[in-house]
Every structure is written in structure tokens, then in C-alpha cells.
Write a protein that holds these residues in place. Sequence first.
Motif, short mmCIF file in Angstrom:
data_model
loop_
_atom_site.label_atom_id
_atom_site.label_comp_id
_atom_site.label_asym_id
_atom_site.label_seq_id
_atom_site.Cartn_x
_atom_site.Cartn_y
_atom_site.Cartn_z
N GLY A 19 0.78 -1.23 0.00
CA GLY A 19 0.00 0.00 0.00
C GLY A 19 0.81 1.28 0.00
O GLY A 19 0.23 2.36 -0.07
N THR A 20 2.12 1.20 0.07
CA THR A 20 2.93 2.41 0.05
C THR A 20 3.05 2.96 -1.35
O THR A 20 3.14 2.20 -2.33
N LEU A 21 3.05 4.27 -1.46
CA LEU A 21 3.16 4.94 -2.74
C LEU A 21 4.63 5.18 -3.06
O LEU A 21 5.38 5.67 -2.21
N ILE A 22 5.03 4.83 -4.26
CA ILE A 22 6.42 4.99 -4.67
C ILE A 22 6.46 5.89 -5.89
O ILE A 22 5.82 5.61 -6.91
N ARG A 23 7.19 6.99 -5.77
CA ARG A 23 7.45 7.88 -6.88
C ARG A 23 8.95 8.00 -7.00
O ARG A 23 9.63 8.34 -6.04
N ARG A 24 9.46 7.73 -8.19
CA ARG A 24 10.90 7.65 -8.36
C ARG A 24 11.29 8.05 -9.78
O ARG A 24 10.55 7.81 -10.72
N SER A 25 12.47 8.61 -9.90
CA SER A 25 13.01 8.93 -11.22
C SER A 25 13.59 7.67 -11.84
O SER A 25 14.21 6.85 -11.16
N THR A 26 13.39 7.52 -13.15
CA THR A 26 13.99 6.39 -13.84
C THR A 26 15.42 6.70 -14.24
O THR A 26 16.19 5.79 -14.50
N GLY A 27 15.75 7.97 -14.31
CA GLY A 27 17.10 8.37 -14.67
C GLY A 27 17.40 8.28 -16.15
O GLY A 27 18.55 8.35 -16.55
N THR A 28 16.37 8.15 -16.98
CA THR A 28 16.59 8.02 -18.41
C THR A 28 15.63 8.94 -19.17
O THR A 28 14.59 9.33 -18.67
N THR A 29 16.01 9.23 -20.41
CA THR A 29 15.15 10.03 -21.28
C THR A 29 14.47 9.15 -22.33
O THR A 29 13.65 9.63 -23.09
N ASP A 30 14.80 7.87 -22.33
CA ASP A 30 14.22 6.92 -23.29
C ASP A 30 12.98 6.26 -22.68
O ASP A 30 13.04 5.67 -21.61
N ARG A 31 11.85 6.36 -23.37
CA ARG A 31 10.59 5.83 -22.84
C ARG A 31 10.64 4.31 -22.68
O ARG A 31 10.13 3.77 -21.70
N GLN A 32 11.24 3.62 -23.61
CA GLN A 32 11.31 2.15 -23.55
C GLN A 32 12.09 1.69 -22.31
O GLN A 32 11.68 0.77 -21.61
N LYS A 33 13.21 2.36 -22.04
CA LYS A 33 13.99 2.01 -20.85
C LYS A 33 13.23 2.35 -19.57
O LYS A 33 13.33 1.64 -18.57
N ALA A 34 12.48 3.44 -19.61
CA ALA A 34 11.67 3.82 -18.44
C ALA A 34 10.58 2.77 -18.18
O ALA A 34 10.31 2.44 -17.03
N LEU A 35 9.97 2.25 -19.24
CA LEU A 35 8.98 1.18 -19.09
C LEU A 35 9.61 -0.07 -18.50
O LEU A 35 9.02 -0.74 -17.64
N GLU A 36 10.80 -0.41 -18.94
CA GLU A 36 11.51 -1.57 -18.41
C GLU A 36 11.82 -1.37 -16.92
O GLU A 36 11.68 -2.29 -16.12
N PHE A 37 12.23 -0.14 -16.56
CA PHE A 37 12.51 0.17 -15.16
C PHE A 37 11.25 0.00 -14.33
O PHE A 37 11.29 -0.59 -13.24
N HIS A 38 10.13 0.49 -14.82
CA HIS A 38 8.85 0.38 -14.11
C HIS A 38 8.48 -1.09 -13.90
O HIS A 38 8.12 -1.49 -12.79
N ASP A 39 8.57 -1.88 -14.94
CA ASP A 39 8.20 -3.29 -14.85
C ASP A 39 9.11 -4.05 -13.89
O ASP A 39 8.66 -4.89 -13.11
N LYS A 40 10.40 -3.75 -13.96
CA LYS A 40 11.37 -4.42 -13.08
C LYS A 40 11.12 -4.05 -11.62
O LYS A 40 11.13 -4.91 -10.74
N GLU A 44 9.96 -6.61 -8.66
CA GLU A 44 10.79 -6.74 -7.46
C GLU A 44 9.96 -6.50 -6.20
O GLU A 44 10.09 -7.24 -5.22
N LEU A 45 9.10 -5.51 -6.22
CA LEU A 45 8.24 -5.24 -5.08
C LEU A 45 7.27 -6.39 -4.83
O LEU A 45 6.99 -6.75 -3.69
N TRP A 46 6.77 -6.97 -5.90
CA TRP A 46 5.86 -8.11 -5.77
C TRP A 46 6.58 -9.30 -5.14
O TRP A 46 6.05 -9.98 -4.27
#
Length: 79
Positions: A19-40, A44-46
Motif C-alpha cells: 500500500g505504500t506509494l512509490i514515486r521515483r526517477s527512472t534516470g533516463t530520457t528513453d521511454r522504452q527504458k523507463a517502461l523496463e525500469f517500471h516493470d522491473k 521486485e516489489l511483488w
Amino acid sequence: MALWKRAGKYYVKLTAPDGTLIRRSTGTTDRQKALEFHDKLKAELWDLARLKQKPKRTCDEAALRWLKEKAHKKSYRMM
């Protein structure tokens, strides 16, 4: 999935299984890499919540924790 771009970099916003909210920078300007970061990050949290796996820690984190735990002792000196 919340993914947005701010000042040239992508950021993610998601809710962890506990239930905790996580807001974080992906550190990238590439959308595809940002999506990969989100999924990873979400996977990991799961794993941490459902499979009872422990998070990976570094040696520096362990040393810092040890120093904080021993700070009250008389033999502990700050140099």
C-alpha cells in the motif's frame, strides 16, 4: 501505470503491494527504458511482498547500520 516526463527525464509512480506509494526517477530520457525500469521495479516489489524475499543490501548499508547501532556505546569514538 503512471509514467511521465519531466525536465527531460521519465518518472514512475506506483503503489507497492503493501500500500505504500512509490514515486521515483527512472534516470533516463528513453521511454522504452523507463517502461523496463517500471516493470522491473514492480516485479521486485511483488517478489518482496508475496515470496517473502529479502531486499538486496550493500556492504555500505550494513556498515552504516552497524555504526548507528553502536553509537550509544562508550567505546564508540567518532574521529
